[in-house]
Write a protein that holds these residues in place. Structure first.
Motif, PDB file in Angstrom:
ATOM      1  N   GLU A  14       0.829  -1.213   0.000  1.00  0.00           N
ATOM      2  CA  GLU A  14       0.000   0.000   0.000  1.00  0.00           C
ATOM      3  C   GLU A  14       0.857   1.253   0.000  1.00  0.00           C
ATOM      4  O   GLU A  14       0.530   2.243  -0.674  1.00  0.00           O
ATOM      5  N   ASP A  15       1.953   1.253   0.743  1.00  0.00           N
ATOM      6  CA  ASP A  15       2.839   2.418   0.722  1.00  0.00           C
ATOM      7  C   ASP A  15       3.457   2.607  -0.664  1.00  0.00           C
ATOM      8  O   ASP A  15       3.617   3.737  -1.138  1.00  0.00           O
ATOM      9  N   LEU A  16       3.824   1.504  -1.324  1.00  0.00           N
ATOM     10  CA  LEU A  16       4.365   1.626  -2.679  1.00  0.00           C
ATOM     11  C   LEU A  16       3.309   2.158  -3.637  1.00  0.00           C
ATOM     12  O   LEU A  16       3.631   2.891  -4.581  1.00  0.00           O
ATOM     13  N   ALA A  17       2.058   1.796  -3.413  1.00  0.00           N
ATOM     14  CA  ALA A  17       0.984   2.357  -4.239  1.00  0.00           C
ATOM     15  C   ALA A  17       0.893   3.871  -4.041  1.00  0.00           C
ATOM     16  O   ALA A  17       0.695   4.625  -5.002  1.00  0.00           O
ATOM     17  N   ARG A  18       1.044   4.325  -2.803  1.00  0.00           N
ATOM     18  CA  ARG A  18       1.043   5.777  -2.556  1.00  0.00           C
ATOM     19  C   ARG A  18       2.241   6.431  -3.250  1.00  0.00           C
ATOM     20  O   ARG A  18       2.127   7.514  -3.823  1.00  0.00           O
ATOM     21  N   PHE A  19       3.374   5.764  -3.183  1.00  0.00           N
ATOM     22  CA  PHE A  19       4.583   6.271  -3.850  1.00  0.00           C
ATOM     23  C   PHE A  19       4.370   6.364  -5.353  1.00  0.00           C
ATOM     24  O   PHE A  19       4.873   7.287  -6.008  1.00  0.00           O
ATOM     25  N   SER A  20       3.615   5.437  -5.936  1.00  0.00           N
ATOM     26  CA  SER A  20       3.396   5.430  -7.390  1.00  0.00           C
ATOM     27  C   SER A  20       2.720   6.696  -7.883  1.00  0.00           C
ATOM     28  O   SER A  20       2.846   7.048  -9.065  1.00  0.00           O
ATOM     29  N   GLN A  21       2.016   7.393  -7.000  1.00  0.00           N
ATOM     30  CA  GLN A  21       1.294   8.593  -7.426  1.00  0.00           C
ATOM     31  C   GLN A  21       2.237   9.707  -7.859  1.00  0.00           C
ATOM     32  O   GLN A  21       1.839  10.627  -8.585  1.00  0.00           O
ATOM     33  N   VAL A  22       3.479   9.627  -7.427  1.00  0.00           N
ATOM     34  CA  VAL A  22       4.493  10.583  -7.892  1.00  0.00           C
ATOM     35  C   VAL A  22       4.657  10.488  -9.405  1.00  0.00           C
ATOM     36  O   VAL A  22       4.923  11.492 -10.081  1.00  0.00           O
ATOM     37  N   PHE A  23       4.461   9.283  -9.960  1.00  0.00           N
ATOM     38  CA  PHE A  23       4.740   9.038 -11.376  1.00  0.00           C
ATOM     39  C   PHE A  23       3.497   9.137 -12.257  1.00  0.00           C
ATOM     40  O   PHE A  23       3.584   8.992 -13.473  1.00  0.00           O
ATOM     41  N   THR A  24       2.327   9.395 -11.634  1.00  0.00           N
ATOM     42  CA  THR A  24       1.109   9.604 -12.420  1.00  0.00           C
ATOM     43  C   THR A  24       0.625  11.050 -12.332  1.00  0.00           C
ATOM     44  O   THR A  24      -0.485  11.365 -12.753  1.00  0.00           O
ATOM     45  N   GLY A  25       1.461  11.930 -11.775  1.00  0.00           N
ATOM     46  CA  GLY A  25       1.132  13.352 -11.742  1.00  0.00           C
ATOM     47  C   GLY A  25       0.229  13.761 -10.606  1.00  0.00           C
ATOM     48  O   GLY A  25      -0.250  14.895 -10.577  1.00  0.00           O
ATOM     49  N   LEU A  62       7.036  -2.949  -8.594  1.00  0.00           N
ATOM     50  CA  LEU A  62       6.107  -1.837  -8.772  1.00  0.00           C
ATOM     51  C   LEU A  62       5.929  -1.624 -10.264  1.00  0.00           C
ATOM     52  O   LEU A  62       6.910  -1.461 -10.994  1.00  0.00           O
ATOM     53  N   VAL A  63       4.688  -1.671 -10.736  1.00  0.00           N
ATOM     54  CA  VAL A  63       4.375  -1.438 -12.150  1.00  0.00           C
ATOM     55  C   VAL A  63       3.407  -0.267 -12.221  1.00  0.00           C
ATOM     56  O   VAL A  63       2.359  -0.262 -11.562  1.00  0.00           O
ATOM     57  N   THR A  98       8.344  -0.023 -14.846  1.00  0.00           N
ATOM     58  CA  THR A  98       8.485  -1.009 -13.780  1.00  0.00           C
ATOM     59  C   THR A  98       9.832  -0.900 -13.085  1.00  0.00           C
ATOM     60  O   THR A  98      10.829  -0.519 -13.689  1.00  0.00           O
ATOM     61  N   LYS A  99       9.822  -1.197 -11.800  1.00  0.00           N
ATOM     62  CA  LYS A  99      11.037  -1.350 -11.017  1.00  0.00           C
ATOM     63  C   LYS A  99      10.799  -2.446  -9.997  1.00  0.00           C
ATOM     64  O   LYS A  99       9.797  -2.434  -9.288  1.00  0.00           O
ATOM     65  N   GLY A 100      11.701  -3.381  -9.950  1.00  0.00           N
ATOM     66  CA  GLY A 100      11.585  -4.472  -8.998  1.00  0.00           C
ATOM     67  C   GLY A 100      12.849  -4.588  -8.183  1.00  0.00           C
ATOM     68  O   GLY A 100      13.821  -3.864  -8.395  1.00  0.00           O
ATOM     69  N   GLY A 101      12.843  -5.522  -7.243  1.00  0.00           N
ATOM     70  CA  GLY A 101      14.025  -5.694  -6.418  1.00  0.00           C
ATOM     71  C   GLY A 101      14.059  -7.052  -5.763  1.00  0.00           C
ATOM     72  O   GLY A 101      13.022  -7.623  -5.432  1.00  0.00           O
ATOM     73  N   ASP A 102      15.281  -7.543  -5.571  1.00  0.00           N
ATOM     74  CA  ASP A 102      15.509  -8.814  -4.901  1.00  0.00           C
ATOM     75  C   ASP A 102      16.620  -8.647  -3.880  1.00  0.00           C
ATOM     76  O   ASP A 102      17.717  -8.227  -4.219  1.00  0.00           O
ATOM     77  N   MET A 146      -2.828   4.417 -13.101  1.00  0.00           N
ATOM     78  CA  MET A 146      -2.988   3.166 -12.360  1.00  0.00           C
ATOM     79  C   MET A 146      -1.615   2.606 -12.008  1.00  0.00           C
ATOM     80  O   MET A 146      -0.631   2.876 -12.703  1.00  0.00           O
ATOM     81  N   ALA A 147      -1.577   1.809 -10.955  1.00  0.00           N
ATOM     82  CA  ALA A 147      -0.338   1.122 -10.583  1.00  0.00           C
ATOM     83  C   ALA A 147      -0.684  -0.092  -9.743  1.00  0.00           C
ATOM     84  O   ALA A 147      -1.741  -0.154  -9.099  1.00  0.00           O
ATOM     85  N   ALA A 148       0.214  -1.070  -9.767  1.00  0.00           N
ATOM     86  CA  ALA A 148       0.088  -2.251  -8.910  1.00  0.00           C
ATOM     87  C   ALA A 148       1.435  -2.498  -8.254  1.00  0.00           C
ATOM     88  O   ALA A 148       2.486  -2.308  -8.865  1.00  0.00           O
TER      89      ALA A 148
END
Length: 714
Positions: free
Chosen positions: A291-302, A369-370, A357-361, A377-379
């Motif tokens: 959920e926090d990453l979803a909030r972060f995604s809003q930076v990239f959708t304006g 994060l996509v 997209t950015k992922g991590g391991d 939209m983001a997931a």
């Protein structure tokens, strides 16, 4: 990177893991998975905020629940969290799997996971914020902001912040010593980076091409600190997480409550593990929730211009990977922007949509994060166990299901294939591409017959069965199922590359596309007799890491703290991907964009008191000849010497079956491995007072210089 060989695997890049588009993104090239052929065009339907109030997302919610359960049951995932955000609203959120063995620690939306290299997006946003403030220029040399940054190679003065963020700096790779620890936020890896770089050269001209590089983002983290005057953790909280309401996003320096972290497990070790801390924060050390990453995604959708402007977000999403040394356009999951792994992610490109997209391991956590900026939209998917590849596929599927449920697309496209080979006569000129090819930490043998059959085998044990590909009428080599297509390209730099294109299907999750230069052809060389003799003595020898911290996750497996050196039998003058340059040195000179030319560190051997050691990326390793059986008496003492090196011993047959108990200080640990290299006990994890010694195994004692271990046997 990630994962049993993660620590030394990052150095040798046998696997990876801080990097989301690591080698973990692409399954083994010789493995083929069936795919569908037919392609249909979608019918787009405009969606609007007014219509979205009528959408229940029930179909998408059920899909997400089903596939999350699939991850935990089929794809080696312990637990998973997933989220869909649409026009600023979290509309799907859930979790699945186990959090602890007793069932006393429930999974919730607030359970935190390590997000690995998804952390790089926070670093990128921080740099772009400082660009907006006029404090950083993307194309001004980094040395103007960090005067103490220096390297042995004068070209370092050309490295810019942009190059750090698009992986084109030319830095060697990953400085990971003491970086991944159990419940230990030691800042060694961050604090020593500039010193590590000072002793290195570059692998390419700055800006020449993009190849995944963790050190570039740790250096960018330091850049943010120098320019802002704040430590990186304080900076991202003040200017990113707090404005966005990301209350469950932490770093190791926050000393996060491990009770709020997702439970960790390791396949070959019984029981739940302590909390993991990855201490290169800007490269991979942030902990968060879906959920926090979803909030972060809003930076990239304006949606969050107070954090970052639309203009800066758009600049991050530009094609930064397109240099002369990059394969021609093809369906792909790896096309760098600033920070992003891909700015044109498949399969959304099939629908005419821009996807980021950015992922991590990390060794134990994974994330993806996509973001669909044009659809707002983001997931986000985060997991304990599994891989970022699986997380990305789940995120892709959630987004596609939501787009279909909303009517934005009318149907989901079938999976793609390059088609089975079409019989054709192969030109004789193709025979020139037979030979030994190198990628980071490995070499492969390519054999092409006059009849148009190409086989690919690994030079390193275990030698898996050959991948077989046949020449086809389109001038390429195809796998029999049509999912892999291979050709050869000689670039302007005079180097010849194996170009791999692949559609990889994961049952129940979907399909990803890979297009990359997968290996570079190497040329044999003549060596003086003295040099050949020196390396032949090392062939097949095992070397043990001496200076990894006692809290290191690497001790979970013997393979992570040892290296087997194998001199190439088919390519004179090479050990793994490294060209032998003298009796005591070898260097990797690969120039491969993407992920197969990352982390190129040389080998330097030295002898001290008659014992042979070598330096690899800051790690010191010792020859197995210096590792002797330990004599387990009723009472024994082991002391860590002044150099702080770990003490390794083998376990003889006569000591096998003995029960030992070890007393030591808090600043120490010991680990026991059986004859197969499986860790059967690591004191940092604990769980028992005494250990039965396995015959033919090994034991290591690690701690601060002067630490004493009192060993008693029964």
């Amino acid at each position: 990177m990630m994962k049993s060989r993660w620590i030394m695997g990052v150095v040798l890049s046998s696997c990876l893991l801080l990097a989301s588009c690591d080698d973990n993104k692409a399954p083994a090239e010789t493995q083929n998975i069936a795919g569908a052929l037919n392609i249909s065009e979608p019918t787009a339907a405009m969606d609007s905020p007014s219509n979205e109030a009528l959408i229940t997302y029930e179909v998408t919610r059920n899909y997400a629940m089903e596939k999350a359960d699939l991850l935990t049951k089929t794809y080696d995932t312990n637990s998973v969290q997933y989220v869909l955000i649409d026009h600023g609203r979290i509309v799907v959120s859930g979790q699945s799997g186990k959090n602890d063995e007793q069932g006393q620690k429930p999974l919730t939306k607030d359970t935190m996971y390590g997000i690995g290299s998804t952390s790089k997006m926070f670093t990128t946003v921080a740099v772009m914020q400082l660009v907006e403030q006029g404090k950083i220029e993307l194309d001004t040399p980094v040395v103007q902001y960090i005067p103490e940054f220096t390297m042995m190679d004068e070209r370092y003065k050309q490295i810019t912040p942009r190059m750090l963020l698009n992986h084109s700096s030319g830095l060697k790779g990953s400085s990971t010593k003491n970086a991944v620890l159990f419940e230990d936020n030691d800042t060694y890896a961050h604090d020593t980076l500039l010193g590590q770089l000072a002793g290195q050269s570059l692998k390419a001209d700055p800006g020449a091409y993009s190849v995944y590089c963790n050190d570039g983002f740790t250096l960018a983290e330091i850049l943010v600190e120098r320019v802002s005057g704040m430590n990186f953790t304080s900076y991202i909280h003040r200017y990113i997480t707090e404005p966005l309401g990301m209350v469950n996003t932490k770093t190791p320096l926050d000393s996060p409550d491990t009770a709020k972290m997702a439970g960790l497990y390791y396949p070959r070790y019984a029981g739940q593990l302590p909390g993991e801390m990855l201490n290169v924060i800007g490269s991979g050390g942030i902990y968060s929730t879906a959920e926090d990453l979803a909030r972060f995604s809003q930076v990239f959708t304006g949606k969050e211009e107070e954090v970052l402007s639309v203009k800066s977000a758009a600049a991050m999403a530009q094609d930064e990977y397109k240099t002369s040394l990059w394969p021609d356009d093809a369906d792909n999951s790896l096309e760098y922007g600033l920070g992003w792994d891909s700015v044109n992610l498949y399969p959304f490109s099939e629908y005419g949509m821009k996807a980021l997209t950015k992922g991590g391991d990390t060794p134990l956590y994974h994330a993806s994060l996509v973001v669909l900026p044009e659809q707002d939209m983001a997931a986000a998917v985060v997991t304990s166990g599994g891989s970022s590849t699986h997380d990305q596929l789940l995120a892709n599927g959630i987004l596609l299901q939501a787009l279909k449920e909303k009517g934005t697309i009318s149907e989901l496209k079938p999976e793609k294939s390059y088609g089975a080979p079409v019989k054709a006569d192969m030109p004789e000129s193709m025979l020139q591409y037979s030979g030994i090819y190198g990628a980071t930490g490995t070499t492969i043998n390519i054999d092409i017959t006059e009849g148009g059959v190409m086989s690919i085998t690994s030079e390193q044990p275990p030698n898996d069965s050959a991948g077989i590909y046949r020449y086809s009428a389109d001038g390429m080599f195809h796998s029999s199922d049509g999912n892999v297509m291979i050709s050869f390209v000689t670039e302007e730099n005079g180097r010849t590359y194996l170009w791999l294109r692949r559609y990889a299907s994961f049952p129940g999750l979907g399909q990803m596309a890979i297009s990359m230069y997968n290996a570079e052809k190497l040329q044999p060389q003549d060596l003086p007799a003295e040099t050949i003799e020196a390396w032949n003595k090392r062939d097949g020898r095992k070397y043990y890491v001496l200076d990894e911290k006692y809290t290191s996750i690497a001790y979970l497996t013997l393979e992570a703290v040892t290296i087997d050196l194998n001199v190439s039998k088919q390519l004179p003058g090479y050990v793994l991907d490294k060209r032998i340059t003298g009796p005591n040195s070898a260097v990797s000179e690969l120039q491969i964009p993407g992920s197969k030319g990352r982390d190129l560190l040389g080998l330097t051997f030295f002898t001290q008191d008659g014992v042979e050691y070598f330096n690899l990326g800051g790690f010191i390793l010792v020859n197995e000849d210096a590792v002797n059986p330990f004599s387990f008496a009723k009472k024994s003492i082991v002391t860590i010497p002044p150099d702080g090196y770990a003490q390794w011993y083998t376990i003889s047959d006569k000591d096998g079956g003995k029960i030992v108990k070890v007393s030591m200080s808090q600043n120490a640990s010991f680990a026991v491995f059986n004859a197969k290299g499986t860790c059967i006990y690591f004191s940092v994890i604990g769980g028992q007072d005494q250990v039965e010694l396995p015959a033919g195994g090994s034991i290591v004692f690690a701690g601060d210089a002067g630490t004493k271990f009192e060993i008693s046997t029964q």
